[in-house]
Write a protein that holds these residues in place. Structure first.
Motif, PDB file in Angstrom:
ATOM      1  N   LEU A 161      -9.882  10.771   1.039  1.00  0.00           N
ATOM      2  CA  LEU A 161     -11.373  10.854   1.711  1.00  0.00           C
ATOM      3  C   LEU A 161     -10.551  12.320   2.369  1.00  0.00           C
ATOM      4  CD1 LEU A 161     -11.218   7.215   3.565  1.00  0.00           C
ATOM      5  CD2 LEU A 161     -12.509   7.857   1.525  1.00  0.00           C
ATOM      6  N   GLU A 183     -12.902  -0.246  -5.837  1.00  0.00           N
ATOM      7  CA  GLU A 183     -12.422  -1.552  -5.563  1.00  0.00           C
ATOM      8  C   GLU A 183     -12.760  -2.746  -6.936  1.00  0.00           C
ATOM      9  OE1 GLU A 183     -13.461  -5.736  -2.637  1.00  0.00           O
ATOM     10  OE2 GLU A 183     -13.103  -4.222  -1.959  1.00  0.00           O
ATOM     11  N   TYR A 192       0.890  -1.088   0.215  1.00  0.00           N
ATOM     12  CA  TYR A 192      -0.144  -0.034   0.107  1.00  0.00           C
ATOM     13  C   TYR A 192       0.858   1.095  -0.113  1.00  0.00           C
ATOM     14  CZ  TYR A 192       1.355   0.293   5.192  1.00  0.00           C
ATOM     15  OH  TYR A 192       1.886  -0.457   6.446  1.00  0.00           O
ATOM     16  N   THR A 241     -16.997   0.318   5.251  1.00  0.00           N
ATOM     17  CA  THR A 241     -16.773   0.539   3.987  1.00  0.00           C
ATOM     18  C   THR A 241     -18.211  -0.293   3.155  1.00  0.00           C
ATOM     19  OG1 THR A 241     -14.135   0.897   3.359  1.00  0.00           O
ATOM     20  CG2 THR A 241     -15.548   0.680   1.238  1.00  0.00           C
ATOM     21  N   MET A 251      -4.797   3.744  -1.183  1.00  0.00           N
ATOM     22  CA  MET A 251      -4.007   2.943  -2.552  1.00  0.00           C
ATOM     23  C   MET A 251      -3.164   1.822  -2.101  1.00  0.00           C
ATOM     24  SD  MET A 251      -1.667   3.423  -5.915  1.00  0.00           S
ATOM     25  CE  MET A 251      -2.534   5.256  -6.150  1.00  0.00           C
ATOM     26  N   ARG A 286      -7.454  -1.841  -4.309  1.00  0.00           N
ATOM     27  CA  ARG A 286      -8.428  -0.117  -3.095  1.00  0.00           C
ATOM     28  C   ARG A 286      -7.709   0.899  -4.010  1.00  0.00           C
ATOM     29  NH1 ARG A 286      -9.231  -4.536   0.712  1.00  0.00           N
ATOM     30  NH2 ARG A 286     -10.979  -5.605   0.720  1.00  0.00           N
ATOM     31  N   ALA A 287      -8.888   2.078  -3.782  1.00  0.00           N
ATOM     32  CA  ALA A 287      -8.090   3.301  -3.406  1.00  0.00           C
ATOM     33  C   ALA A 287      -9.298   3.936  -3.419  1.00  0.00           C
ATOM     34  CB  ALA A 287      -7.571   3.540  -5.014  1.00  0.00           C
ATOM     35  N   SER A 288      -8.436   4.942  -2.259  1.00  0.00           N
ATOM     36  CA  SER A 288      -9.687   6.050  -1.729  1.00  0.00           C
ATOM     37  C   SER A 288      -9.286   7.799  -1.827  1.00  0.00           C
ATOM     38  CB  SER A 288     -10.094   5.474  -0.468  1.00  0.00           C
ATOM     39  OG  SER A 288      -8.799   5.236  -0.152  1.00  0.00           O
ATOM     40  N   GLN A 305     -16.992   5.667   2.040  1.00  0.00           N
ATOM     41  CA  GLN A 305     -16.446   4.271   3.703  1.00  0.00           C
ATOM     42  C   GLN A 305     -15.760   6.091   4.339  1.00  0.00           C
ATOM     43  OE1 GLN A 305     -11.257   4.250   3.537  1.00  0.00           O
ATOM     44  NE2 GLN A 305     -12.070   2.404   3.509  1.00  0.00           N
ATOM     45  N   THR A 336     -15.004   5.603  -2.428  1.00  0.00           N
ATOM     46  CA  THR A 336     -13.719   4.183  -2.278  1.00  0.00           C
ATOM     47  C   THR A 336     -13.865   3.656  -3.734  1.00  0.00           C
ATOM     48  OG1 THR A 336     -12.417   3.292  -1.576  1.00  0.00           O
ATOM     49  CG2 THR A 336     -14.917   3.210  -1.794  1.00  0.00           C
TER      50      THR A 336
END
Length: 241
Positions: A98, A119, A52, A162, A74, A94-96, A140, A117
């Protein structure tokens, strides 16, 4: 657990004047304003590997001040599942992004984030069902807590929920300051989604600095709802700018 820590810290801060630790503390950054925090890590166990990267940004100033933050993240995870006749491998990206807010009261710091987010999940060999693969968008909610009830002790907690596949995770850790260089102590965590649940218990070392990098490592025992057990290990580094 996080709620109890917040209640205890708030009560303590009301009972006595808040004392803010000096900015030159080796475990809380340098004396200059810090606008960016970059982090990266690897997590490994007998049935999976994850990596990550992420960034914490204070658009209007200093990460050490209360106010608006943005957390970019990510990750990419590979995990294998064995049946009596075949081995399956899942790949989950996964990527977000926030937006959030940072608040500090005395020796307690809390960050709360919420936002979109993504996926992307794949299975090999291909499984003929839309439930196990494909791309999905969701929301999320995440939080992080850091508390130093005494100069020699820390407590950390984090959690995330999530909407995609009902994913949630939580971690709690305590540590004692050793040689005035880093924190060491126990950690526990749990993560789950619609398909499986994983539990961990281990030991962490947090805040050890080499040059511009600040390191965290952890190791311990892991078990999941598929009756797979083993040893996990992780290492991460962060850079403040």
């Amino acid at each position: 657990m996080a709620a109890l820590l917040v209640w205890a810290a708030v009560g303590r801060s009301m009972a006595q004047p808040a004392v803010t630790p000096p900015l030159t503390d080796n475990l809380s950054g340098g004396s200059r304003p810090e606008r960016f925090l970059f982090f990266s890590g690897i997590d490994l166990w007998s049935n999976g590997l994850a990596g990550y990267n992420g960034m914490l940004l204070a658009p209007k100033g200093d990460l050490n001040n209360d106010g608006f933050l943005v957390r970019l993240f990510m990750s990419d995870n590979l995990e294998r599942y064995d049946t009596a006749t075949q081995r399956f491998t899942t790949n989950i990206f996964r990527a977000s992004a926030l937006p959030g807010w940072r608040t500090k009261r005395g020796d307690l710091e809390i960050r709360v984030f919420a936002g979109p987010t993504l996926e992307i999940r794949g299975v090999k060999p291909d499984v003929q069902t839309g439930k196990l693969s494909g791309s999905r968008f969701g929301g999320q909610l995440a939080s992080e807590l850091w508390w130093e009830p005494t100069p020699a002790m820390m407590v950390a907690a984090s959690g995330a929920i999530t909407t995609i596949y009902s994913v949630y995770s939580a971690r709690a850790a305590a540590g004692w300051r050793l040689f005035d260089r880093f924190w060491i102590g126990p950690e526990v965590s749990v993560s789950t989604d619609r398909f499986s649940t994983q539990y961990r218990i281990g030991t962490h070392l947090t805040g050890f600095k080499t040059g511009m990098l600040e390191w965290s490592v952890g190791a311990g025992l892991v078990e999941d709802s598929f009756d797979r057990s083993g040893i996990y290990g992780r290492v991460s580094a962060l850079l403040r700018k």
